[in-house]
Design a protein around this motif. Structure first.
Motif, short mmCIF file in Angstrom:
data_model
loop_
_atom_site.label_atom_id
_atom_site.label_comp_id
_atom_site.label_asym_id
_atom_site.label_seq_id
_atom_site.Cartn_x
_atom_site.Cartn_y
_atom_site.Cartn_z
N ARG A 155 0.80 -1.22 0.00
CA ARG A 155 0.00 0.00 0.00
C ARG A 155 0.84 1.27 0.00
O ARG A 155 0.30 2.36 -0.12
CB ARG A 155 -0.96 0.00 1.19
N ASN A 156 2.15 1.14 0.15
CA ASN A 156 2.99 2.33 0.07
C ASN A 156 3.57 2.54 -1.32
O ASN A 156 4.45 3.38 -1.52
CB ASN A 156 4.13 2.25 1.10
N LYS A 157 3.09 1.75 -2.29
CA LYS A 157 3.51 1.90 -3.67
C LYS A 157 2.49 2.73 -4.45
O LYS A 157 1.30 2.71 -4.15
CB LYS A 157 3.67 0.53 -4.34
N ALA A 158 2.97 3.44 -5.45
CA ALA A 158 2.08 4.30 -6.26
C ALA A 158 1.13 3.45 -7.10
O ALA A 158 1.55 2.50 -7.75
CB ALA A 158 2.91 5.21 -7.16
N ARG A 159 -0.14 3.81 -7.06
CA ARG A 159 -1.13 3.19 -7.95
C ARG A 159 -1.36 4.04 -9.19
O ARG A 159 -1.89 3.55 -10.19
CB ARG A 159 -2.46 3.00 -7.21
N ARG A 203 6.52 2.24 -19.66
CA ARG A 203 7.26 1.11 -19.07
C ARG A 203 7.70 1.46 -17.65
O ARG A 203 7.73 0.61 -16.77
CB ARG A 203 8.46 0.75 -19.95
N GLY A 204 8.05 2.73 -17.45
CA GLY A 204 8.31 3.23 -16.10
C GLY A 204 9.63 2.81 -15.49
O GLY A 204 9.80 2.90 -14.27
N VAL A 205 10.60 2.39 -16.29
CA VAL A 205 11.90 1.96 -15.78
C VAL A 205 12.86 3.14 -15.83
O VAL A 205 13.18 3.63 -16.92
CB VAL A 205 12.46 0.78 -16.59
N LEU A 221 5.71 10.48 -11.25
CA LEU A 221 5.73 11.44 -12.34
C LEU A 221 6.73 10.93 -13.38
O LEU A 221 7.94 10.99 -13.18
CB LEU A 221 6.12 12.83 -11.84
N LEU A 222 6.22 10.40 -14.49
CA LEU A 222 7.05 9.74 -15.49
C LEU A 222 7.55 10.76 -16.49
O LEU A 222 6.77 11.36 -17.24
CB LEU A 222 6.26 8.64 -16.19
N ASN A 223 8.87 10.94 -16.54
CA ASN A 223 9.48 11.96 -17.39
C ASN A 223 10.54 11.30 -18.26
O ASN A 223 11.55 10.81 -17.77
CB ASN A 223 10.09 13.06 -16.52
N TYR A 274 14.69 2.77 -10.18
CA TYR A 274 13.28 2.73 -9.76
C TYR A 274 12.43 2.29 -10.94
O TYR A 274 12.65 2.72 -12.09
CB TYR A 274 12.82 4.12 -9.29
N THR A 275 11.45 1.44 -10.66
CA THR A 275 10.48 1.03 -11.67
C THR A 275 9.08 1.30 -11.14
O THR A 275 8.71 0.81 -10.07
CB THR A 275 10.61 -0.46 -12.01
N SER A 276 8.32 2.09 -11.87
CA SER A 276 6.95 2.41 -11.46
C SER A 276 6.07 1.18 -11.64
O SER A 276 6.05 0.54 -12.69
CB SER A 276 6.40 3.56 -12.31
#
Length: 528
Positions: free
Chosen positions: A219-223, A367-369, A253-255, A383-385
């Motif tokens: 629950r401490n991970k971003a949804r 992909r969020g990597v 925030l994916l940049n 970090y991987t979203s």
């Protein structure tokens, strides 16, 4: 709570194009549906029961449309997309070589055996399976049994009808000399209600799309993640999402930033477009030798990275207590080129230079990597979203007059020409971006959501006079998307409110890696 549509609360990608989605209705019911590939051959195989695609909800009434629903009594298959084409649906009509009806939310790539086309959004289609008798011309026989049905329901409910098709632009022309906005801090009297209404409508759209998302891990991970450039569109959506996501939960925030050899060469040597071919060849030879002899130093400080870093600081000031994971997604040139065949397959049948530039940016961003930092002076950590829901700011430029071409149209044809152009923008949305984007992003088992394209928000913005939304007489950063800029400034986003428009492919440097000149050029043409 009610809304004109329901949203996928989470998705998982499985093999062979199947996607399982958990859907939450406004009435609290939950459905498990499958985004699928439907294959049908006369007298051979039939898909199982009806699969729900989306629903129209209004005042606790539900008007359901099926992605692919079979009425067993009539043996008629119904299929269609939502009015703006926010989800992909491709059609392969039967041919002699491939005698199947194929409906798919994913692409078959450039396989010559298939002739996939993006299904138009203008109609709900039905196909008479019972009467279909494949003849020598199986393709013609198929089309004889295909019916394009009106999207507008045969009901008296005006609200439902307004959600069946995209709204039409208010054609009222400004009368007299319209007062100009002098600065974003002072809202003119005639725009105050429109600004407040936009904030309400956009806030409500964001709330519906970030609420009730299932937890897929701790629950401490971003949804929720945001495709974040630091521009006004992504920033205002992020700010509003902050209100409805528990404070102890991070937001990603994916940049994304690309190593673009052409851009790096221009930065180092200046624009050599007018230099002779002999000089270019000599320069490129020196560069290749240097790459062999020296370790390459790559800077990913592309325009979107710079504005993203600036804007996350404003968010931290305005929204203290939230963990903002600014995910730096850096894409080396070799990795981008290695992924290109896969991305081209995913985005098919879209196949222009611009399609590829945008698809590459979305592929790596979703992909969020990447890496994150505690602050911008600290060392990064990998970090991987894991967020399954991605918020996308697409739609604001089309609805609020954010493109440079709107200014050009005004210069040549006045307000009437701008109105016509904005109507064309809405009409083009289904065919230009959304199906392609859905196919690319969903390959990672993620769902993109577009708060600006909520049908209720589209209807609201279309109903406003054009001069309430934009003023091409004013400079960029004020006149373009003027109403949104006033709203952003009112809720406290001072820096974001005046940031100028920059397209994703240019802000991330995913465009023109091979020196292509035109975005509308076909990929095969660009290669040749």
């Amino acid at each position: 709570m009610y809304e004109e549509e329901m949203y996928f609360a989470g998705t998982e990608r499985f093999s062979k194009g199947w996607r399982l989605a958990c859907i939450y209705h406004a009435n609290g019911q939950i459905d498990l549906t499958i985004r699928f590939t439907l294959r049908y051959q006369k007298n051979k195989t039939m898909v199982s029961s009806s699969l729900m695609f989306f629903a129209l909800l209004s005042k606790q009434q539900i008007y359901v449309i099926f992605l692919a629903g079979l009425r067993e009594s009539s043996e008629r298959l119904y299929f269609g997309r939502d009015p703006l084409g926010r989800r992909s649906l491709l059609l392969h009509a039967p041919t002699q070589d491939m005698p199947y009806l194929l409906l798919s939310s994913v692409s078959g790539g450039a396989n010559p055996a298939y002739d996939f086309l993006e299904l138009p959004t203008e109609y709900i289609y039905s196909f008479d399976l019972k009467s279909w008798e494949p003849s020598l011309d199986i393709h013609a026989s198929f089309h004889q049994n295909l019916v394009a049905n009106s999207r507008v329901p045969a009901l008296s409910d005006v609200v439902l009808k307004s959600f069946a098709v995209p709204a039409k632009i208010n054609i009222t022309l400004p009368s007299g000399d319209i007062p100009q906005v002098k600065n974003l801090a002072n809202i003119p009297q005639h725009l105050k209600h429109a600004v407040d209404d936009l904030i309400y409508q956009l806030d409500r759209s964001v709330m519906l799309q970030v609420s009730n998302i299932p937890y897929h891990s701790e629950r401490n991970k971003a949804r929720v993640a945001v495709l974040f450039s630091g521009g006004i569109d992504s920033t205002i959506l992020t700010f509003l999402a902050n209100k409805y996501i528990p404070l102890e939960e991070p937001i990603d925030l994916l940049n994304v930033a690309f190593e673009n050899p052409r851009k790096i060469r221009v930065q180092q040597q200046g624009n050599i477009g007018g230099v002779s071919k002999r000089h270019k060849k000599r320069t490129h030879s020196k560069e290749r030798n240097m790459e062999h002899n020296e370790k390459r130093v790559i800077s990913y400080l592309v325009p979107d990275r710079v504005t993203g870093m600036q804007e996350v600081e404003e968010l931290r000031r305005l929204c203290p207590g939230r963990t903002w994971n600014f995910v730096e997604i850096n894409v080396p040139f070799e990795e981008c080129q290695a992924a290109r065949p896969l991305v081209e397959s995913l985005m098919h049948p879209s196949r222009t230079v611009m399609d590829l530039s945008l698809a590459l940016a979305l592929f790596f961003a979703s992909r969020g990597v990447g890496q994150i930092r505690k602050n911008f002076e600290s060392d990064p950590v990998p970090y991987t979203s894991e967020a399954k829901v991605l918020i996308n700011g697409l739609g604001s430029d089309e609805l609020l007059g954010g493109y440079g071409r709107h200014r050009s149209v005004y210069s040549s044809g006045g307000w009437e020409a701008v109105i016509n152009e904005l109507q064309e923008e809405i009409d083009r949305i289904p065919t230009r971006n959304l199906g392609r984007d859905d196919r690319v992003i969903s390959c990672h088992g993620k769902e993109t959501r577009h708060p600006f394209l909520s049908l209720s928000l589209v209807s609201f913005l279309a109903s406003l006079p054009v001069h309430f939304k934009m003023d091409p007489r004013l400079e960029p950063g004020i006149g373009d998307k003027m109403l949104l800029r006033l709203a952003a400034r009112k809720i406290g986003l001072t820096e974001a409110s005046s940031r100028k428009k920059r397209a994703m492919q240019f802000g991330s440097h995913s465009a023109r890696m091979d020196g292509e000149r035109r975005g509308d050029m076909g990929l095969d043409e660009a290669i040749s």
